[in-house]
Design an enzyme around this catalytic site. Structure first.
Site, short mmCIF file in Angstrom:
data_model
loop_
_atom_site.label_atom_id
_atom_site.label_comp_id
_atom_site.label_asym_id
_atom_site.label_seq_id
_atom_site.Cartn_x
_atom_site.Cartn_y
_atom_site.Cartn_z
N LYS A 140 -5.40 -5.22 -3.93
CA LYS A 140 -4.99 -4.24 -4.93
C LYS A 140 -3.76 -4.66 -5.76
O LYS A 140 -3.57 -4.18 -6.88
CB LYS A 140 -4.70 -2.90 -4.26
N ASP A 169 -5.31 5.63 -1.23
CA ASP A 169 -5.72 5.66 0.16
C ASP A 169 -4.87 4.70 0.98
O ASP A 169 -4.93 4.71 2.20
CB ASP A 169 -7.18 5.26 0.29
#
Length: 407
Positions: free
Chosen positions: A79, A126
């Site tokens: 990410k 998340d």
């Protein structure tokens, strides 16, 4: 065309692929800019592309490759690629410079750090996206605030705090946590860096998806070194679809009219891309509720409006999978066969491998396998987007057999 297998709980929509209209935001000029920027970050190196010959033989395909993003910048997930690039693009706009003219170190100069030190970034996550945003913000001397959905693993929360952010676990699902982060940003003058595109908020999600081009382009370079010009198949897991849309969008531009057969894979409780494809009206459709799945990184109920059209037009299939499929993938990658390298994969990174393992050996899934053109000549590429970001759950899956196979 929908395929539903009651025996294995797998649902799929197989569609025609568009041959015209290429997403320009993933063109070669963008690719060069993204890769050059990431290469300027201290500690950058291409993550490994692992070739699994023994697994290929067992499943009956020509070759299996796994791009292992658990090595990316020491953050155990991919990410940071999207987050760092989006933050850099945002700061370039603020400072009135072109990202092609600067590198990561430019933002760390004392003069520039003084100009940006009061900026606060906010996001919902998340775990992996929030850690990437926290890491990038801290590297540049900025602050960040991260909101997580209910049930978030403590280790993921701790990792975000260790990266330098304030982190708050909410009583909301992921999509409502995004709305909360947006609201908090508006109230406090913070800047939202979110990978979910929605009406009025598309530019930054575009930048985040562009950031994922680096791993897609690295994989092609590494495949060429192994004598492969293009994989026949790519399995891409999707939450909101930012990563899947970025990788697919790049490959569509790269291989105009001849990109790999692409399979989008989601958890059954949060299969918003599958649901959107099933509707058949070309529009994104949401999934509501708790979105309860071991694939925490994919527990998203609302498609990214930016990348949905890429997935709609250029993916071959959209597959909804029960959690055991992901758990099987974790165990397969973590318990290598023969000389194959062991890969530590988190629940969101393994689901594609888990699906392929079923498609290639279960007669009940042969029709879907044939629809996808999977056979002994197939060269299949996967992206392991995370390592064991929740070590306790990883141990339960590998050591204790959590989410066992249903066959």
């Amino acid at each position: 065309m929908e395929r539903v297998n009651e025996t294995y709980g797998i649902k799929a929509v197989v569609s025609d692929i568009a041959t015209e209209g290429f997403p320009k935001i993933f063109n070669e000029e963008v690719v060069e800019g993204v890769r050059n920027f990431h290469a300027s970050i201290k500690g950058y190196q291409a993550t490994p592309l692992v070739r699994l010959d023994e697994l290929s033989k067992e499943l009956g395909v020509s070759r299996i490759y796994v791009k292992d993003e658990s090595y990316r910048f020491g953050l155990n997930a991919f990410k940071s690629l999207g987050g760092t690039f989006a933050i850099a693009k945002f700061l370039c706009e603020k400072l009135g410079v072109d990202i092609h003219d600067v590198d990561f170190e430019y933002f760390k100069s004392q003069e520039i750090k003084e100009k940006i030190k009061d900026i606060v970034f906010v996001t919902a996550t998340d775990g992996n996206h929030g850690r990437g945003i926290a890491w990038a913000a801290t590297q540049l001397g900025c602050k960040s605030v991260v909101y997580l959905p209910k049930g978030s693993a403590q280790r993921r929360v701790d990792a975000i705090i260790e990266a330098g952010a304030e982190a708050y676990v909410t009583e909301l699902n992921y999509d409502d946590a995004v709305r909360l982060a947006t609201q908090k940003g508006e109230e406090n003058g913070w800047y939202l860096i979110q990978d979910t595109g929605f009406e009025g908020y598309e530019k930054i999600p575009n930048w985040i998806s562009q950031g994922y081009i680096t791993m897609a382009d690295e994989a092609l370079d590494q495949l060429k070194l192994d004598g492969i010009q293009i994989p026949t198949h790519v399995f891409l897991q999707a939450g909101v679809g930012a990563m899947a849309g970025g990788v697919l969008g790049y490959y569509v531009n790269k291989f105009k009219g001849n990109h790999p057969t692409t399979v989008i894979v989601e958890p059954e409780q949060a299969a918003c891309i599958y649901k959107s494809a099933l509707a058949g009206d070309g529009k994104p459709h949401n999934v509501t509720g708790d979105l309860n799945t071991i694939m925490a990184g994919l527990a998203c109920g609302e498609p990214n409006t930016v990348t949905w059209e890429i997935l709609r037009d250029f993916a071959k299939a959209y597959v909804s999978c029960p959690d055991y499929v992901s758990a099987n993938g974790v165990r397969i990658l973590g318990n290598s066969i023969g000389q194959d390298k062991k890969i530590i994969s988190g629940e969101s990174g393994s689901v594609g491998v888990g699906l392929l393992s079923l498609l290639m050996v279960k007669p009940e899934l042969e029709e879907l396998k044939n629809d996808l053109g999977l056979n002994e000549n197939s060269v299949v590429l996967f992206f392991n987007t995370e390592g064991d970001t929740d070590p306790e759950n990883y141990k339960k899956i590998v050591h204790e057999g959590k989410n066992p196979s249903i066959f």
